[in-house]
Design an enzyme around this catalytic site. Structure first.
Site, PDB file in Angstrom:
ATOM      1  N   HIS A  96       0.900  -1.260  -0.045  1.00  0.00           N
ATOM      2  CA  HIS A  96       0.126   0.234  -0.098  1.00  0.00           C
ATOM      3  C   HIS A  96       0.889   1.251   0.072  1.00  0.00           C
ATOM      4  O   HIS A  96       0.204   2.323   0.121  1.00  0.00           O
ATOM      5  CB  HIS A  96      -1.084  -0.017   1.217  1.00  0.00           C
ATOM      6  CG  HIS A  96      -2.382   0.631   0.747  1.00  0.00           C
ATOM      7  ND1 HIS A  96      -3.199   0.266   0.110  1.00  0.00           N
ATOM      8  CD2 HIS A  96      -2.598   1.873   1.363  1.00  0.00           C
ATOM      9  CE1 HIS A  96      -4.176   0.789   0.107  1.00  0.00           C
ATOM     10  NE2 HIS A  96      -3.857   2.229   0.864  1.00  0.00           N
ATOM     11  N   ASP A 154      -8.010   4.578   8.435  1.00  0.00           N
ATOM     12  CA  ASP A 154      -9.219   4.827   7.794  1.00  0.00           C
ATOM     13  C   ASP A 154      -9.542   3.366   7.018  1.00  0.00           C
ATOM     14  O   ASP A 154     -10.547   2.718   6.868  1.00  0.00           O
ATOM     15  CB  ASP A 154      -9.224   5.805   6.826  1.00  0.00           C
ATOM     16  CG  ASP A 154      -9.469   6.999   7.574  1.00  0.00           C
ATOM     17  OD1 ASP A 154      -9.879   7.013   8.852  1.00  0.00           O
ATOM     18  OD2 ASP A 154      -9.069   8.191   7.062  1.00  0.00           O
ATOM     19  N   GLU A 267     -13.245  13.347  11.916  1.00  0.00           N
ATOM     20  CA  GLU A 267     -12.305  13.697  10.711  1.00  0.00           C
ATOM     21  C   GLU A 267     -13.163  14.925   9.947  1.00  0.00           C
ATOM     22  O   GLU A 267     -13.996  15.156  10.461  1.00  0.00           O
ATOM     23  CB  GLU A 267     -12.180  12.463   9.730  1.00  0.00           C
ATOM     24  CG  GLU A 267     -10.930  11.417  10.267  1.00  0.00           C
ATOM     25  CD  GLU A 267     -10.619  10.387   9.221  1.00  0.00           C
ATOM     26  OE1 GLU A 267     -11.106  10.510   8.142  1.00  0.00           O
ATOM     27  OE2 GLU A 267      -9.949   9.502   9.773  1.00  0.00           O
TER      28      GLU A 267
END
Length: 504
Positions: A96, A154, A267
């Site tokens: 990632h 997240d 957020e």
């Protein structure tokens, strides 16, 4: 004499002809049978390991290892450090990274997902987790027992070792710190092949170095993660603002509240008139109104919070909901609430991934820019970056996130960097998707943002960064650079680990 010249020319021609094959042959990694390790070199495996989530680099390894135990990693690194032929090694989880940080040219990729597993302690205070375990699997295993880690990224389909090598940030950071602040102990294999257990009390230099250390000092094979009670459900809110100062003031007030009367997750994101505006969280009756607000204001701001709970009849739940609905300065009427399971809330990005995959929009270039910005400079940042740069582009794509966190939740002994100047730091995520053709254009916008911040005296720090010059790394780590460099010499003196970071 003529014959001698002819022979010389012939020999040179033969050598030139043979040279490419000699070079290719010499770049191959040949592991001795005594290591009992099988290097995977088939084209599909090599191709998959040559790319990452960023989809902007191609770095071809010499081979991939799927190992069944930390001892095998130790044998590999010991051989690499002491063998006749040096090769470099990169630990890779889900790949990632954005710009080849988990890659290695002609070296060995260790597929960390082959080392996965979760074991909850008998006293229910922690879980011992293999470094290649996905966070979503940690969640599944712990929630079964009514337990949960307290800090989450997240997106959960990334590995424990991967996020701990960076920091691991998300909407709970203001309350519980990044994921690296919730680690009790690690098993690490250094660049010398040493298998060491470390904690704040044992091999602490390695412990603090590895957490946020970008894979430079060792490979995490086990992490002991602190656990707490797992709530059953989440009340999940989004509220719309047209005024940036009101938006940030409410965010800052919410992260200062005590645990019991405050929110558990916070957020925020921006909707821009030159981008895609996703209003699907809001009721259909509000969606066109929000789209009109974006069109009229250019930018609007969406505050996102959640309160976790077990029993909806507890008075505190009503108090928190009242506080959100009656004391915040969002646009009247523009609030939407969903009541979902705790698991579904934490795994919420997976639904977005599935949607993008179905549209062929997941495996595209991701020239993302992640920044930390001091609280006192966030309005200036907003005006320079969002209004004067991003809003003036022909179009934007992807999310733009903005939310504050408390600096005191970070441990400065760890390698991870965040701005030091103030108690409150904003996390900025400018997360565009691109096509192979417009990557340079998007990256030039990112460069423009960084230059504008420097020219304006905004003291940013990058997260998930990729520098190619040593002076940029020295500037990034600042006062920590001396310790960071010494730790490299101590734990990976041959500079074998994570070369894709381009630090040493």
């Amino acid at each position: 004499m003529g014959n001698l010249r002819l022979i010389t020319i012939t020999l040179m021609t033969v050598l030139i002809y043979l040279l490419p094959s000699c070079m290719i042959k010499s770049s191959k990694i040949i592991l001795p049978k005594s290591l009992n390790l099988t290097l995977i070199t088939d084209p599909s495996t090599i191709s998959a390991a040559s790319h990452d989530f960023g989809n902007m680099t191609t770095v071809t390894p010499g081979g991939v290892l799927c190992l069944s135990s930390p001892a095998e990693i130790s044998r590999l690194l010991s051989y690499a450090a002491n063998g006749e032929r040096k090769f470099q090694v990169a630990a890779r989880g889900q790949g990632h990274s954005l710009k080849g940080q988990a890659s290695v040219l002609d070296g060995v990729i260790i597929n960390m997902t082959c080392l996965a597993g979760v074991a909850v302690s008998d006293d229910m205070k922690y879980a011992d987790v293999a470094g290649g375990t996905l966070w979503v699997d940690v969640l599944k295993k712990t929630v079964e027992k009514g337990l949960s880690p307290v800090s989450w990224t997240d997106y959960l389909h990334v590995t424990v070792g991967g996020t701990l090598s960076n920091a691991g940030i998300g909407g709970e950071v203001f309350r519980n710190g990044p994921q690296i602040s919730n680690v009790l102990e690690l098993d690490v294999i250094t660049g010398k092949g040493e298998m060491l257990t470390c904690s704040p009390q044992l091999n602490s230099e390695l412990f603090y170095g590895v957490l946020g250390g970008l894979g430079q000092f060792g490979i995490i094979t086990r992490a002991r993660i602190a656990l707490n009670h797992a709530p059953k459900r989440a009340k999940w809110f989004r509220m719309v603002y047209s005024d940036f100062t009101a938006f940030t003031k409410d965010q800052e007030r919410l992260i200062s509240m005590a645990n019991d009367i405050g929110v558990d997750y916070l957020e925020g994101q921006l909707f821009m008139s030159n981008g895609v505006v996703d209003t699907s969280f809001f009721p259909p009756s509000d969606q066109s109104k929000i789209a009109d607000l974006v069109k009229n204001h250019g930018i609007i701001y969406v505050l996102e919070v959640a309160k976790f709970y077990d029993d909806p009849t507890l008075p505190i739940i009503g108090q928190v909901v009242d506080k959100l609905t009656k004391t915040l300065s969002y646009l009247p009427g523009f609030i939407s609430m969903h009541d979902v399971t705790y698991f579904d809330f934490l795994n919420r990005v997976k639904a977005e991934e599935d949607k993008l995959r179905s549209l062929g929009l997941w495996e595209v270039p991701h020239p993302w820019l992640n920044l930390y910005v001091p609280k006192s400079q966030i309005l200036n940042f907003h005006n320079i970056v969002f209004k004067d740069i991003l809003l003036k582009q022909n179009s934007t794509s992807g999310l733009t996130l903005l939310y504050p966190t408390n600096r005191n939740k970070w441990d400065n002994r760890m390698s991870a960097m965040v701005t030091d100047e103030e108690d409150v730091v904003y996390v900025i995520g400018i997360l565009p998707s691109a096509t192979p053709h417009n990557v340079p254009e998007v990256e030039s916008v990112n460069d423009k943002i960084i230059k504008a911040c420097k020219d304006s005296g905004i003291k940013i720090k990058q997260y998930l960064m990729h520098y190619t010059r040593k002076e940029d790394w020295v500037e990034h780590f600042g006062s920590k650079w001396g310790d960071f460099s010494k730790r490299k010499d101590l734990f990976d003196p041959k500079k074998l680990l994570s070369p894709g970071q381009d630090i040493f």
